[in-house]
Design an enzyme around this catalytic site. Sequence first.
Site, mmCIF file in Angstrom:
data_model
loop_
_atom_site.group_PDB
_atom_site.id
_atom_site.type_symbol
_atom_site.label_atom_id
_atom_site.label_comp_id
_atom_site.label_asym_id
_atom_site.label_seq_id
_atom_site.Cartn_x
_atom_site.Cartn_y
_atom_site.Cartn_z
ATOM 1 N N LYS B 43 21.878 -40.705 -15.423
ATOM 2 C CA LYS B 43 23.332 -40.835 -15.340
ATOM 3 C C LYS B 43 23.833 -41.570 -16.584
ATOM 4 O O LYS B 43 23.185 -42.506 -17.058
ATOM 5 C CB LYS B 43 23.716 -41.609 -14.065
ATOM 6 C CG LYS B 43 25.222 -41.615 -13.782
ATOM 7 C CD LYS B 43 25.540 -42.328 -12.463
ATOM 8 C CE LYS B 43 27.040 -42.357 -12.182
ATOM 9 N NZ LYS B 43 27.377 -43.032 -10.930
ATOM 10 N N SER B 118 30.335 -40.640 -7.840
ATOM 11 C CA SER B 118 30.571 -40.444 -9.247
ATOM 12 C C SER B 118 29.372 -39.830 -9.988
ATOM 13 O O SER B 118 29.534 -39.374 -11.114
ATOM 14 C CB SER B 118 30.923 -41.799 -9.885
ATOM 15 O OG SER B 118 29.813 -42.674 -9.829
ATOM 16 N N SER B 145 28.237 -43.424 -4.680
ATOM 17 C CA SER B 145 28.148 -42.478 -5.793
ATOM 18 C C SER B 145 26.838 -41.708 -5.898
ATOM 19 O O SER B 145 26.710 -40.812 -6.730
ATOM 20 C CB SER B 145 28.391 -43.212 -7.116
ATOM 21 O OG SER B 145 29.748 -43.538 -7.213
#
Lengths: 465, 444
Positions: B43, B118, B145
């Site tokens: 990420k 996210s 997330s």
Amino acid sequence: MKVKIGLESHIQLNTKSKIFCGCANPVNMKEEPEPNTVACDTCLGLPGTKPRANKAVVEMALKVALALNCRMAKETYFSRKTYFYPDMNKNFQITQYEIPIAEKGSMESAGKKIGIRRVHMEEDPAKLVHIGGLGGKHVLVDYNRAGIPLIEIVTEPDFTSPEEARLYLQKLESILEYLGVYDSASSAVMKSDANISLEGGMRIEVKNITGTKDIERALKFEIMRQGNLIKRGMEVKRETRMWNPDLGATQSMRGKEEEAEYGYIFESDLTMLEISTGMVSAAKKSLPELPDQRFRRFVKQYELPEKVAESVISELDLAELFEQIAKRVSPKLAGTWISGYLKKTLNWHNLRFRESGLRKEWVISLLKMFESGRITDRNAEMVIRYMVEEKRPPEKIIKKHSLGKAALDLDAVVKKVLEKNKKAAEDYRKGEKKALHFLVGQCMKETRGQADANEIKKSILRLLK
Amino acid sequence: MDYRKLEARLRTLDRKYSFFVTIARPQRLRDKGKLSRFLVSVKDCICVEGLQSAAGSRILEGYIPPFQSTVVASVLGEGATIIGKTNQDEFGFGTFSVNSGYGIPKNPHDPGRSCGGSSGGAAGLTAALPDDILHIALGQSTGGSISCPASFCGVVGLTPTYGLVSRYGLIDYANSLDKIGPIAKTVKDAALVLSVIAGFDPRDSTSIKREPEDYTKGLDRGVKGLKIGVPKEYLGKGVDPRVAKSVWSGIKKLESLGAEYQEISLPSTKHALSAYYIIACAEASTNLAKFCGMRYGASEPVRDSFNEYFSRVRTKYFGEEAKRRILLGTYARMAGYRDQYYLKAMKVRTMVIQEFKKAFKKFDVLAAPTMPITAPRFSEIEKMSPIHQYTMDILTVAPNLAGIPTLSVPCGRAKGMPVGLHLMGDHLQEEKILRTGKSLEAGK
Ligand SMILES: [Zn+2]
């Protein structure tokens, strides 16, 4: 007019490493390092880095808190104090807010009890280097300073004069030096902010007063300034001012309406610090003899007059020098000399004993000479001065500057020698140069080498005129 | 496997779906270690040394960390190959990954829909890659997330206990809530990665001191006798009935495998959402203070005072949601509001933790839907107000506030889109939720 003053002092601690990373602490370095060479990813606040608390800072803070008779927290936290400024690596400072490591202490200063409101730990921001002065076009940032551990010590508004504030700071400095957490001879800095209010006026904060020397000057200026406003019937508005030592004046920084809003929250990258009874008792055990205790001991053990003892203990260096010297010469003599001539000379040069290049053996042998009457009081004082300037042992100084007792009566000695050796004197008058050598030699014999040959020569020539 | 061919494949995929912010340069694949055959995507908010790590934000464009995050060092140490940085909501601020500075990742099940957020790029990529490619994504969760995008994309998302996995090298959203965890195709892959990345790290003070554990070991032990609590607040109003139906069928499946379930009540849940947003935004607003165009990332020509300069950079390069959360968070911690918002939220958090702790005295795991809905269309998201979007996190914020481990496992579909079942365990009881997830997966 009645004055109320409170102080907040920030002191750079001399831990081996910085407070939140593994970087060496620059205050311990003999020479100031090149800018940004003692700074890591954490010092720069790079995204992704995390602080980790240096235990040594907590231990030092505990010692300070104990020496100031504070109440320790059982658990303490770090917090974030957020404000935007180019010297801040993260635009927030990791400090302590709700629960500082210690609170509610006191210090005995100049016969008065000064309340200590709190003691807390925090990180120093980076240093700004103003190229071309404060009005210059740009500013450079040196992150070497970012993360130097600080303790902040806040007093109650218990001072009623600038002098009291100075005496407190001097005593605080001496306590910190005794504790071994701060060294005023190193590059470590003690900076104070003062809160001052005069009867009938608002509280004014004066920032940026460095060390112990400027505090009285800054406070006197500010009291005079506020007093003049009040006298003229003008309002003393609440504001923050900055001490400018070059101008010898305080300058307005911001008014109340611009007062900073820091929005404190807990620093959750760091965990709660538990101050166990074990930690406190370990810190207690490690406490050295503090200035007050040493004062009482010196008065009792060495029978020093209180004034002398107070002066001797005020600097750790001198107190330790005293104890070593007192073993070899009379303690009273040692005390008087250290607190008198030696301290005066060091202060004149703005030096600590350990920075002066003086050796304790030199002081001992000088005092021994004085004790046995081989040097006068006045000359001994001069020897101290020359020792500091020339960094040479007293024997050499005495010889070079003819400060031995013999020198005082040199003319008398020369007269006596001339009486005894009338023929040689006569020969010299007639132009026989060798006769002078003979006479000098005779004088040297008479003074047992205490006098300087050149001085003898001068004296002979003067007396033979 | 030839990395050049692989890179071309990833680029084609990225053109269609925007899973990546940065794709890594070609490199030699390695053959030693527990993850030697695995590709690992990271990420964007997790620092990879030498690779731009921007947390999905334009303000960090060009920031290339000179150090390695602990999790990336761990997976590299086990032979993994880092393929790039996955797309996300800027700094993790969002539920649908529409708040990225680098394009919006699209759901591989329906490109007209969101991947969730996210960690949207991470979950989307995991779902899109064919089964012949072994891939694991490193995601990050603050309030859901990892679980949310795993649920929307039909993959497995594991959010570990707070402190089990080092955060060193993570670009912070909210330090007291952030957790790094894997998103994977299977529970076993997630367990494998957790075994590699879990462990004490002296560089993260909140890291838990404990012995390493092999989480793949007990996976096949089954759920016989396992006590499952089903909080009724998590299946009530606001949850799409088709989602609820799928989740119930998953719970029944576990029952058929020998688990027992019972409905329970977690009344604090209704306060968790506001407490979460206050704490997360308060912390975020301080974390984002450092981005001012002075040391790294985006910058602008200097022509005025530092105050004006900082404002100019922040105005230009922060996205709208980042600005909203800075404002919210700053407000919540200001003198005068601090007590009624920030400090009160901290108290609610303690209450939420106590409530979970009480539930785990009786139950081994709790089960609920991961999200109240399936992946929405982008056109639907556009119509949602920020508050409406925040309420979508209602089911994930409480366990995230409590710092307990959760696992989102696919449990069927609703309207053709994947549904996630959320398994929640007590602190450090990852083994239990992984075992339960594995049973559910096997029963597919
Ligand atoms: Zn450092």
